[in-house]
Design a protein around this motif. Structure first.
Motif, short mmCIF file in Angstrom:
data_model
loop_
_atom_site.label_atom_id
_atom_site.label_comp_id
_atom_site.label_asym_id
_atom_site.label_seq_id
_atom_site.Cartn_x
_atom_site.Cartn_y
_atom_site.Cartn_z
N ASP A 46 21.90 45.57 26.76
CA ASP A 46 20.94 46.59 26.29
C ASP A 46 21.42 47.27 25.00
OD1 ASP A 46 22.90 48.39 27.05
OD2 ASP A 46 21.79 49.20 28.75
N ALA A 47 22.61 46.88 24.53
CA ALA A 47 23.13 47.32 23.22
C ALA A 47 23.38 48.83 23.14
CB ALA A 47 22.22 46.86 22.08
N ASP A 48 23.76 49.40 24.27
CA ASP A 48 24.07 50.84 24.31
C ASP A 48 25.40 51.08 23.60
OD1 ASP A 48 24.85 53.46 24.96
OD2 ASP A 48 23.81 53.37 26.89
N VAL A 49 25.29 51.40 22.33
CA VAL A 49 26.46 51.48 21.46
C VAL A 49 27.44 52.57 21.92
CG1 VAL A 49 25.37 53.06 19.80
CG2 VAL A 49 27.02 51.38 18.98
N GLY A 50 26.90 53.65 22.49
CA GLY A 50 27.75 54.73 22.97
C GLY A 50 28.59 54.31 24.16
N ILE A 51 27.95 53.66 25.12
CA ILE A 51 28.70 53.19 26.29
C ILE A 51 29.69 52.10 25.89
CG2 ILE A 51 28.46 51.80 28.40
CD1 ILE A 51 26.34 53.62 29.37
#
Ligand code: MG
Length: 170
Positions: A46-51
């Motif tokens: 999902d490309a959750d850059v923060g996680i």
């Protein structure tokens, strides 16, 4: 594990950095929270850059490689994966070492969307996934003054630090 337990802890710091490209036709998920925006981040998961940055900070503190080693993008099963599972895994790795997360700090770098309204939800979400108090998790954001790829809104970058306490050998 109790606060009054006689135990010595070794503090271990780690950092993480990640970038994903902004594209049309994708939802924007940041620090586990869906953000209303006209574009989203491109990536295998999902490309959750923060996680992703936070996972790398934890893996760094443990000296256990990086997110790409644990969840190779070459593997089809991680396609469109919910990055929450990656962070839960990182928390499990801390527990497997007998440790605990002291605190974590995530910085998102983008011009838009505005992050501040979503910070309370992001902190709550990350803390829940990590099994720590919200007070132990910081999320903040900055712009890059319209400079570079983040300034041109081509992508979003994230930095993270994590302080992990590992038990000292008796
Ligand atoms: Mg990534």
């Amino acid at each position: 594990m109790h606060e009054n337990e006689a135990k010595s802890w070794l503090p271990r710091i780690g950092n993480g950095f990640d970038v994903h490209r902004l594209v049309t036709g994708r939802p924007l998920i940041l620090c586990g929270v869906a953000i209303p925006f006209e574009r989203g981040l491109e990536g295998h998961s999902d490309a959750d850059v923060g996680i992703h940055a936070l996972c790398d900070a934890i893996f760094g503190a443990l000296a256990e490689g990086d997110i790409g080693r644990h969840f190779p993008p070459s593997e089809a099963r991680w396609k469109d994966a919910d990055s929450a599972a990656f962070l839960r895994f990182a928390a499990e790795r801390i527990a497997a070492r007998g440790g605990r997360l002291s605190n974590a700090d995530v910085t998102l770098i983008c011009e838009r969307p505005r992050i501040a309204p979503h910070v309370p939800a992001m902190r709550a979400r990350l803390a829940g996934l990590l099994g720590v108090a919200e007070d132990a998790v910081s999320v903040k954001a900055t712009t890059s003054e319209r400079l570079g790829f983040t300034g041109r809104e081509e992508g979003i970058a994230a930095l993270a630090s994590a302080l992990v306490l590992l038990p000292l050998a008796p």
